[in-house]
Design an enzyme around this catalytic site. Structure first.
Site, short mmCIF file in Angstrom:
data_model
loop_
_atom_site.label_atom_id
_atom_site.label_comp_id
_atom_site.label_asym_id
_atom_site.label_seq_id
_atom_site.Cartn_x
_atom_site.Cartn_y
_atom_site.Cartn_z
N HIS B 33 47.25 62.95 48.00
CA HIS B 33 46.52 64.21 48.02
C HIS B 33 45.36 64.00 48.97
CE1 HIS B 33 44.31 67.73 46.70
NE2 HIS B 33 43.26 66.96 46.56
N CYS B 103 48.55 70.48 50.27
CA CYS B 103 47.17 70.12 50.55
C CYS B 103 47.07 69.40 51.87
CB CYS B 103 46.61 69.26 49.43
SG CYS B 103 47.54 67.76 49.15
#
Lengths: 494, 163
Positions: B33, B103
């Site tokens: 992430h 993301c």
């Protein structure tokens, strides 16, 4: 080379630039958050000229345009060459919305991250205050203390933070669903979660569990259809027992087996088998149609849906209690049966049922109404049914086998499984093959009827073989139904 | 060339999700992430749209890797405008796709906007790697419906609160 004749279709009208440009025309991509355009412009133009071009194309005021390239803001006085803007490169454009301050103000009120109306410093504080509401979760990620008691996910690795996050309750449900999906896809994670002492302690709080269960809209739907479920939820004793079971997968399996044993015992009563059978058909018809209408044409969901309908079982089980059962253990078994089925129910309804052994069947049915109805899951189901191999692979996982057996042993599910009206015939046949192909793990008749045999011999029927015959003749539900299913299905045109 | 008016440092926070608590949170995340840290704030994209929080302030805790992306002249004001537009269009919450539009996609785009540099390619290549395996293909429908949103951030919206 120099297409500055002005008649070149690639070049937009701008004669000025063409006149000024003795250099080549380059095509620069101008990219806004919303879209991007290719703009042809002379290589040595100034930024101002470029902006002029852009303002025409994007229909914005030149003053509103902010051009960024390589992290630099292009000033009007610069030239494109100064910044190294060449053919084929991309320049970022931000069109300033003229009302900066009002934009900042409104976004501040709308609990967003506060794009600083007063640029910079206040942002830090503005951020920390709404974030501060989260309390623990934000600061200490690994900390699992539920600082917000009303927050139901408090135990689950601190996802509670999300609920308070100005995201609103709508998102909370989304998150819950999201979490479920993640849980479903990864049984390991589930068992991890279950082992988490915090989760366990949370689950020992019946009120909290009940709250959680009730909060789920699918549960609410279910409860409307099957009032027994709400009954069950309201019974703290039952809840506690259920949660005990949910916490301990081994125990739950034990329960299920007890239940099955109890049922088989009942079969042994003369006439008991028929009574049972009657009962099943009476009660299961409506349950099944209810399940079907909820779950659509999805065999798996019907499987799961069965355990849901076992939520209606408490009424059935209670009916069975008056049935005399001379054999000792069933007395306790009946009691455990009640809780057993109730367990099945609540464990179905609890999203956190440890599903190491029951990843699809039990836990998913509960809130997994939503899960199965999710397009992702359904398309997965479709894929599975289209690709039998995939199904095989899935089912050959060790825990799947255990689950299948538990399912098989539960005569409810077995009979549901056997319903010929299943749309996805192929799938069901495969599943049955799996049952059958459970080789050593599928108990032989002797093993299955072990307990009954013992009881019979204790009662004085010492002829083991005859006993076995009798038991096999009455059989377990599963066998009977499976046989009739294959008989019927082979005749069905499907 | 370094400092014109005032420049702002831009960093990339990478969270390796295959270890620790993060794994429990997002077992499916399969990788990293990422988020952009600039102006003393961390910005990332998830199922809830573009969110921001103090650096390292999400559930995931402090990042595993920090990459300096460089400096940007873009002021916070402009950046916020930019983010708002992004959040309304290509990076609204419902456009989140675990594989193709996640993301890392966001981080990559913002990084380029701010600095002209992309984020390390091993991060952006991960989804296509996974998708090219048969396993990834099978799981795709499920994964497509998963939205990852590390808790701990506030959603950025321009006019109204649409999270």
């Amino acid at each position: 080379m120099a297409e500055n004749s002005g008649t070149d279709p690639a070049v937009e009208t701008n004669t000025e630039e063409n006149a000024a440009a003795s250099a080549t025309i380059i095509k620069v991509t101008v990219k806004t958050p919303k879209d991007k355009e290719e703009i042809a412009i002379a290589e040595d133009s100034s930024v101002a000229q470029f902006k002029e071009e852009i303002s025409k194309r994007f229909k914005a005021n030149q003053d509103q345009l902010v051009l960024i390239f390589a992290g630099k803001i292009l000033k009007d006085g610069d030239t494109l060459g100064q910044h190294g803007i060449k053919d084929g490169l991309t320049v970022h454009l931000v069109i300033k919305t003229a009302q900066k301050t009002s934009g900042g103000g409104s976004s501040q009120t709308s609990a967003s991250s506060g794009p600083g109306p007063s640029q910079g410093n206040t942002d830090g504080s503005a951020n920390s205050s709404p974030a501060g509401n989260l309390g623990t979760p934000q600061g200490s990620a690994p900390s699992l203390t539920p600082t917000q008691p009303p927050n139901m996910l408090a135990g689950f690795g601190d996802l509670s933070g999300l609920a308070n996050l100005g995201m609103g309750s709508a998102n909370f449900m989304e998150l819950q669903q999201q979490m479920q999906r993640q849980l479903m896809s990864n049984p390991e994670m589930l068992s991890q979660i279950m082992e988490n002492p915090l989760v366990q302690s949370m689950m020992s709080n019946p009120d909290l569990m009940r709250q959680m269960i009730v909060a789920n809209p699918q549960m609410q739907q279910l409860m409307e259809r099957n009032p027994e479920i709400s009954h069950m939820l309201n019974n703290p004793e039952l809840m506690r027992q259920t949660m005990e079971l949910a916490r301990n997968p081994a125990m739950m399996q034990e329960m299920m087996r007890n239940q099955d044993r109890a049922l088989s015992n009942l079969e042994s009563i003369p006439g008991g088998y028929n009574a049972l059978r009657r009962m099943y058909t009476d009660i299961q018809e409506p349950m099944f149609s209810a399940a079907r209408e909820q779950f659509g044409n999805n065999p798996f969901s019907a499987l799961g849906g069965n355990t849901d309908n076992s939520g209606a079982q408490p009424s059935r089980i209670e009916n069975r209690e008056p049935l005399p059962n001379p054999w000792g253990p069933p007395d306790t078994a009946a009691a455990t049966t009640t809780s057993g089925t109730a367990t099945t129910t609540s464990s179905t309804t609890s999203s956190t049922t440890p599903s190491v052994s029951n990843p699809l069947g039990i836990s998913s049915s509960s809130l997994g109404n939503g899960m199965f109805n999710s397009p992702g899951m359904q398309s997965l189901m479709q894929q599975i049914s289209e690709n039998p191999q995939l199904m095989q692979n899935m089912l050959s996982a060790p825990y799947m086998r255990t689950m299948m057996q538990s399912l098989a042993q539960n005569p409810d599910i077995a009979s549901q499984v056997a319903r010929p009206s299943f749309p996805k015939q192929q799938l069901m046949q495969q599943m049955l093959q799996m049952f059958a192909g459970g080789n050593a793990s599928t108990p032989t008749p002797e093993v299955r009827f072990q307990q009954q045999l013992e009881q019979l011999s204790a009662m004085g029927f010492i002829n083991r073989e005859a006993n076995l015959q009798a038991l096999i003749a009455t059989g377990s539900f599963g066998d009977e139904i499976w046989k009739s299913y294959s008989a019927i299905s082979s005749r069905l045109p499907l | 060339m370094d400092q014109h008016d005032s420049t702002f440092g831009v960093q990339l926070f990478i969270y390796d999700l295959s270890r620790g608590m993060a794994r429990q949170l997002s077992p499916i995340m399969l990788g990293e992430h990422t988020s952009i840290v600039v102006y003393g704030e961390e910005f990332f994209y998830g199922g809830a749209g573009i969110s921001s929080c103090p650096p390292g302030g999400t559930m995931l805790g402090p990042p595993d890797t920090v990459v300096e992306l460089g400096n940007t002249e873009v002021t916070e004001e402009i950046f916020m405008d930019y983010l708002s537009s992004l959040g309304e269009t290509t990076y609204s919450g419902d456009k989140y796709r675990l594989f193709e539009h996640n993301c890392n996609t966001f981080t990559n785009e913002v990084a380029q906007f701010l600095t002209g540099n992309k984020i390390p390619s091993y991060i952006t290549d991960l989804p296509s790697e996974v998708l090219s395996t048969p396993f990834g293909q099978v799981l795709r429908p499920i994964l497509d419906s998963i939205h990852i949103a590390p808790p701990g951030g506030n959603v950025i919206s321009s006019q109204n609160n649409h999270s």
